[in-house]
Design an enzyme around this catalytic site. Structure first.
Site, mmCIF file in Angstrom:
data_model
loop_
_atom_site.group_PDB
_atom_site.id
_atom_site.type_symbol
_atom_site.label_atom_id
_atom_site.label_comp_id
_atom_site.label_asym_id
_atom_site.label_seq_id
_atom_site.Cartn_x
_atom_site.Cartn_y
_atom_site.Cartn_z
ATOM 1 C CG ASP A 89 -2.037 -0.987 1.328
ATOM 2 O OD1 ASP A 89 -2.061 -1.815 0.241
ATOM 3 O OD2 ASP A 89 -2.899 -0.731 2.118
ATOM 4 C CG HIS A 146 2.516 -8.618 0.683
ATOM 5 N ND1 HIS A 146 1.944 -9.753 1.279
ATOM 6 C CD2 HIS A 146 2.178 -7.644 1.539
ATOM 7 C CE1 HIS A 146 1.361 -9.437 2.586
ATOM 8 N NE2 HIS A 146 1.653 -8.111 2.623
ATOM 9 C CB SER A 252 11.166 3.233 4.304
ATOM 10 O OG SER A 252 12.273 3.982 3.612
#
Length: 292
Positions: A89, A146, A252
């Protein structure tokens, strides 16, 4: 004001500050921890209805909250074999071709893929003529990372460096930002060639973790560390598309590098400043059989 903010980035004792924040974030301080989490949720408008544990009191430390899991199924995974998915995200900072070993950071700023990868020349050669994508994770975002495609880990490199903030302001103003900051480079072998997942540290990012090595914390100093992994046999580390590969404590940026011709086109709507959601379509892939 922007100039003042950038000047402060150069002046702050960023490593000391990050270590201090890391200790505080790991502390299990009961009511104080819960109060800090509630403030953070309100300040950054975090949607806790997506979290596997939606109550702030469920988290013993701020780190546990920040690396929270999502409810099963909340990020449906595009299982089309010809689709690469978003790994996180966040928001796309930049994306495009790798030309002459150069990666676009922001207007007027490029940096070297060789430097980004810790001066590993053979690794950099594998991505020449390929593509890159830089995705920024804001404080409000889900902070687990992921796999965009199935891959087998072949190498990990830890590169020491600065800890500048990696928000859009610093990306526009600090030359070579992502190749200057501390980072962990993971290289995977995929059906479409090598894939580099570069996890970039930042100010107050307490640590970077991977699922195979845990927290990556080499001794303090300027030395680059590398680890090589078997790609076949019982000890090979293979991660499926959509499987977690790492996480940030306090967030980050992820920079991905792709081999030449691995990507046919980026998916519709995937462009600079576009919002990303893990599991959604990121890119259309070249047909594996044609690539062979």
């Amino acid at each position: 004001m922007d100039k003042v903010k950038i000047a402060l980035q150069y002046m702050l004792p960023k490593h000391l500050l990050s270590r201090l924040v890391g200790k505080l974030a790991a502390a299990e301080a009961g009511a104080l921890t819960t109060a800090a989490i509630k403030w953070f949720i309100k300040q950054y408008k975090i949607d806790m209805s997506e979290a596997a544990q939606s109550e702030p009191e469920a988290y013993k430390s701020f780190n546990a909250f920040f690396t929270r899991a999502l409810k099963p199924g909340i990020r449906p995974l595009d299982m089309d074999a010809d689709i690469m998915v978003h790994p996180v995200d966040g928001a796309v900072s930049q994306l495009g071709p790798i030309k002459n070993g150069r990666i676009f950071q922001a207007k007027g700023h490029h940096y070297s893929s060789l430097t980004l990868l810790g001066d590993q020349a053979e690794d950099a050669k594998r991505f020449e003529g390929g593509d890159f994508a830089t995705i920024y994770l804001a404080p409000k975002d889900y902070h687990r990372i992921h796999m965009p495609i199935k891959g087998t880990l072949s190498k990990m490199t830890y590169v020491p460096g600065e800890l500048f903030s990696v928000n859009p302001l610093t990306a526009r103003n600090v030359p070579g930002l992502f190749a200057r900051n501390e980072r962990v480079v993971a290289i995977f072998e995929t059906e479409l060639g090598p894939l580099a997942m570069v996890l970039v540290g930042a100010t107050i990012v307490a640590s970077i973790e991977t699922v195979w090595a845990g927290t990556v914390t080499p001794p303090t100093g300027k030395q680059v560390f590398t680890w090589e992994y078997p790609t076949q046999g019982p000890d090979a580390i293979t991660l499926d598309k959509g499987e977690e590969m790492g996480r940030f404590k306090l967030g980050s940026t992820v920079v991905m590098l792709f081999a030449k011709d691995a990507i046919a086109t980026f998916a519709e709507g995937v462009e600079a400043e576009a919002v990303t959601r893990m599991g959604q379509a990121f890119a259309n892939l070249k047909d594996v059989k044609q690539a062979d």
